[in-house]
Design an enzyme around this catalytic site. Structure first.
Site, PDB file in Angstrom:
ATOM      1  N   GLY A  81      44.990 -18.760 -25.012  1.00  0.00           N
ATOM      2  CA  GLY A  81      44.481 -19.100 -23.693  1.00  0.00           C
ATOM      3  C   GLY A  81      43.254 -20.138 -23.754  1.00  0.00           C
ATOM      4  N   THR A  82      42.553 -20.144 -24.988  1.00  0.00           N
ATOM      5  CA  THR A  82      41.630 -21.114 -24.898  1.00  0.00           C
ATOM      6  C   THR A  82      41.851 -22.492 -24.863  1.00  0.00           C
ATOM      7  OG1 THR A  82      40.642 -19.700 -26.737  1.00  0.00           O
ATOM      8  CG2 THR A  82      39.663 -21.904 -26.820  1.00  0.00           C
ATOM      9  N   THR A  83      41.083 -23.410 -24.278  1.00  0.00           N
ATOM     10  CA  THR A  83      41.486 -24.642 -23.855  1.00  0.00           C
ATOM     11  C   THR A  83      40.419 -25.711 -24.766  1.00  0.00           C
ATOM     12  OG1 THR A  83      40.093 -24.889 -22.131  1.00  0.00           O
ATOM     13  CG2 THR A  83      42.114 -24.268 -21.757  1.00  0.00           C
ATOM     14  N   ASN A 108      46.446 -22.533 -18.507  1.00  0.00           N
ATOM     15  CA  ASN A 108      45.884 -21.718 -17.490  1.00  0.00           C
ATOM     16  C   ASN A 108      47.134 -20.563 -17.468  1.00  0.00           C
ATOM     17  OD1 ASN A 108      45.557 -20.277 -14.973  1.00  0.00           O
ATOM     18  ND2 ASN A 108      44.044 -21.989 -14.484  1.00  0.00           N
ATOM     19  N   HIS A 141      34.582 -25.228 -11.758  1.00  0.00           N
ATOM     20  CA  HIS A 141      34.768 -23.854 -12.691  1.00  0.00           C
ATOM     21  C   HIS A 141      33.058 -23.681 -12.984  1.00  0.00           C
ATOM     22  CE1 HIS A 141      38.702 -25.206 -13.944  1.00  0.00           C
ATOM     23  NE2 HIS A 141      38.779 -23.829 -14.373  1.00  0.00           N
ATOM     24  N   LYS A 145      31.454 -23.330 -18.392  1.00  0.00           N
ATOM     25  CA  LYS A 145      32.709 -24.032 -19.010  1.00  0.00           C
ATOM     26  C   LYS A 145      32.287 -25.269 -19.658  1.00  0.00           C
ATOM     27  CE  LYS A 145      37.494 -25.165 -17.883  1.00  0.00           C
ATOM     28  NZ  LYS A 145      38.066 -24.349 -18.945  1.00  0.00           N
ATOM     29  N   THR A 152      43.631 -27.198 -17.215  1.00  0.00           N
ATOM     30  CA  THR A 152      44.324 -26.905 -16.143  1.00  0.00           C
ATOM     31  C   THR A 152      44.622 -28.238 -15.358  1.00  0.00           C
ATOM     32  OG1 THR A 152      44.096 -24.509 -15.988  1.00  0.00           O
ATOM     33  CG2 THR A 152      45.004 -25.710 -13.997  1.00  0.00           C
TER      34      THR A 152
END
Length: 235
Positions: A81-83, A108, A141, A145, A152
């Site tokens: 899930g890390t971007t 996402n 966000h 972040k 996303t």
């Protein structure tokens, strides 16, 4: 869903949200590894993870590749899930194929966001011949972040832009403690069409991550949430 075993890599807000939701849904959490414990993927083995059926990784961009790779080499399927690390996606994909371990990634995990990406793709197809309409994205966000635009927003822009046949610019806002808001706007001279997703609580991402984790168990290959939605929707 009971009797399923998951390890969580990352004990930040997302890791804790996944842990609490997993408990509620009857999953067994075999391990929760803090970001400092596994810097560079060190210490990640099937044994240290508690021999789970699947791992879920939510840490930082500079740690994600090593963490994911360590899971794959340990034979543990992983949901990432890390971007902010996607330049290394080809390398991670290669490791997944070499080890025969399954891997699912998404910018996402909100189920609603992933539906929105598909709607953006379809809207782009319909708007392609309407040159008077310009498309753009505004994403907001929380102030902490690090990556901007968000993964996303990049995914929505790519889906809509590929279908539209022209780039979709993105404006990023970082403020307060906003979980995440994305708006895809088609702006014409006399009218405007917008698709908006508003995350009210981080649990929405935890729910999607656990849905993906349950779906990934027993599968082989490299997947995204589009696979989860499309295959789950088949009669």
């Amino acid at each position: 869903m009971t009797g399923r075993r998951v390890a969580i890599i990352g004990d930040g807000k997302m890791g804790q949200a996944i842990r609490h939701l997993a408990d509620e849904k009857g999953w067994t959490v075999t391990a929760v590894m803090g970001e400092g414990e596994n810097a560079g993927g060190k210490g990640i083995t099937a044994k240290s993870l508690g021999s789970p059926q699947v791992a879920v990784e939510f840490t930082q961009p500079d740690a994600a590749v090593a963490n994911i790779s360590a899971c794959l080499r340990a034979g543990v399927p992983v949901v990432a899930g890390t971007t902010g690390w996607y330049d290394s996606l080809p390398e991670v994909t290669r490791i997944a194929k070499e080890t025969g371990t399954s891997f699912l990634w998404s910018p996402n995990f909100s189920l609603g966001v992933n539906v929105m990406i598909e709607l953006g793709r379809y809207a782009g197809v319909m708007m392609r011949s309407l040159e008077d309409f310009d498309a753009h994205i505004v994403e907001t966000h929380h102030a902490k972040k690090k990556d901007a635009p968000s993964g996303t927003a990049i995914a929505i822009a790519k889906a809509a832009g590929d279908a539209l046949g022209r780039p979709v610019p993105t404006t990023s806002v970082r403020t307060g403690s906003v979980p995440g808001t994305h708006e895809l706007i088609f702006d014409g001279a006399f009218e405007q069409l917008s698709l908006t997703h508003l995350a009210r609580d981080r649990r929405v991402f935890a729910e999607g991550a656990l849905t993906a984790a349950g779906w990934l168990i027993g599968k082989k290959g490299v997947f995204t949430m589009r696979d989860v939605l499309e295959l789950s929707a088949k009669p």
